[in-house]
Design an enzyme around this catalytic site. Sequence first.
Site, PDB file in Angstrom:
ATOM      1  N   THR A  72       0.790  -1.034  -0.079  1.00  0.00           N
ATOM      2  CA  THR A  72      -0.110  -0.133   0.074  1.00  0.00           C
ATOM      3  C   THR A  72       0.922   1.393   0.117  1.00  0.00           C
ATOM      4  O   THR A  72       0.643   2.150  -0.716  1.00  0.00           O
ATOM      5  CB  THR A  72      -0.958   0.099   1.328  1.00  0.00           C
ATOM      6  OG1 THR A  72      -1.864  -1.003   1.031  1.00  0.00           O
ATOM      7  CG2 THR A  72      -1.905   1.354   1.309  1.00  0.00           C
ATOM      8  N   GLN A 180       1.264  -9.356  -6.223  1.00  0.00           N
ATOM      9  CA  GLN A 180       0.868 -10.584  -6.581  1.00  0.00           C
ATOM     10  C   GLN A 180       1.861 -11.135  -7.643  1.00  0.00           C
ATOM     11  O   GLN A 180       1.690 -12.727  -7.621  1.00  0.00           O
ATOM     12  CB  GLN A 180      -0.494 -10.688  -7.081  1.00  0.00           C
ATOM     13  CG  GLN A 180      -1.546 -10.464  -6.192  1.00  0.00           C
ATOM     14  CD  GLN A 180      -1.882 -11.259  -4.890  1.00  0.00           C
ATOM     15  OE1 GLN A 180      -1.326 -12.329  -4.790  1.00  0.00           O
ATOM     16  NE2 GLN A 180      -2.203 -10.712  -3.762  1.00  0.00           N
ATOM     17  N   HIS A 202       4.460  -9.807   2.780  1.00  0.00           N
ATOM     18  CA  HIS A 202       3.545 -10.748   3.513  1.00  0.00           C
ATOM     19  C   HIS A 202       2.667 -11.639   2.436  1.00  0.00           C
ATOM     20  O   HIS A 202       1.954 -12.389   2.585  1.00  0.00           O
ATOM     21  CB  HIS A 202       2.538 -10.354   4.333  1.00  0.00           C
ATOM     22  CG  HIS A 202       1.251  -9.464   3.957  1.00  0.00           C
ATOM     23  ND1 HIS A 202       0.004  -9.718   3.851  1.00  0.00           N
ATOM     24  CD2 HIS A 202       1.485  -7.962   3.455  1.00  0.00           C
ATOM     25  CE1 HIS A 202      -0.526  -8.792   3.297  1.00  0.00           C
ATOM     26  NE2 HIS A 202       0.307  -7.713   3.038  1.00  0.00           N
ATOM     27  N   CYS A 326      -9.886  -6.685   0.593  1.00  0.00           N
ATOM     28  CA  CYS A 326     -10.021  -5.455   0.936  1.00  0.00           C
ATOM     29  C   CYS A 326     -11.399  -5.096   0.841  1.00  0.00           C
ATOM     30  O   CYS A 326     -12.054  -4.196   1.586  1.00  0.00           O
ATOM     31  CB  CYS A 326      -9.146  -4.446   0.314  1.00  0.00           C
ATOM     32  SG  CYS A 326      -7.636  -5.183   0.210  1.00  0.00           S
TER      33      CYS A 326
END
Length: 390
Positions: A72, A180, A202, A326
């Site tokens: 982000t 990804q 992560h 999300c």
Amino acid sequence: MEFIYLDHNATTPVDPEVVEAMLHQLKENYGNASSVHSSGRDAKVALENSREQIAEFINCEPSELYFTSGGTESDNLAILGAAYQLKSRCDHLIVGATEHHAVLEPAEYLHEKEGFKLDLLPVDSDGISSPEKLAELINDKIAIVSVMQANNETGAIQDIAALTNITKEKGILFHTDAVQATGKIKVDVKELGVDLLSLTGHKIYGPKGTGALYIKQGVKIAPLFYGGSHEKKRRPGTENIAGVVGLAKALEIAGKRMEQDYKMHKELSRYFIEKVTTLIPDVHFNGPREKRVMPTMNLSFCGIEGESILLSLDMEGVACSSGSACTSGATEPSHVLDAMGMDKVDAQGAIRFSMGRSTTKEQLDYVIEKLPPIVERLREMSPIYRSKAK
Ligand SMILES: *Cc1c(COP(=O)(O)O)cnc(C)c1O
């Protein structure tokens, strides 16, 4: 009951080797990399060794890699940083229609509050954008183009090299969110031809809260934070060295396993999709069958809510996701499936299964056994499905 985790696109467990490397860092080498004494110097060595390792993984120079708190932040720094830097002569942005919210939201913010024009680069029914469409949208006021390498909901892989061919000629900045893609397919900044690239720990068996932004040599972007001179003032703040060491270790492991994991996930995904679509009527596979990161399988169960399937599977010990992580909780159908032109009812019935290293055929067989009665029961209660089926 065995717990079956099929939500690796939301996050992955941390690899035990990563934990070990991080623990060592936290216990034995806790210095501040800015300190001049020996403890600081040791920390600095760990930081710079990790930077070299990660740079090699994406084929850039260590000096082009900046550590952040994750995907982000990297996405925000790329989009907002480029826009603020170029504001005086550029007032236009292009971002992919199926981007993660970490790209869409800062772009929408710039559009709504800072007067930037914003175009969404459309995708076809597989979720892929064409260089021709990008060429149509290009003009000399574009500050940055951002298109993700692989999509988090469908796994669709964009042809980033073909897209950067368009922007390169015009000297327009190109950012890709490779969160990804990292660890699943090759991520090489030179082959992709990008100026900026985001990754995070992560999603690849590394720690949460650690990521990086590649900024090509010579590219100027404005910082979002002000403070010390860490990360050449582009991202001040005492470095999360244990996190960075963990990220480097996670990538080292991913590099070694990538081919073998890809093959395994390709076979498992072919098996799972084939079984589910034959055993259950009115199921669509969403996204490209081949041009995708293989662990991601997005399926629409026509006439029912993905959310209801997810909750029923959860009671059977299976974790998956409807839409992206999300937006879970919101009833809006996914913007990704919407951009692919999918019917709203079908989009509501979408479920994302994302496999990982621990996924086995036996686990998938369990899901294949549990799914049909769940879908049948929910469809019996669904007026939408019954009206469609007639
Ligand atoms: C998870 C994800 C992000 C956000 O990364 P964080 O490290 O969780 O902030 C950004 N882009 C994509 C494609 C993602 O899947």
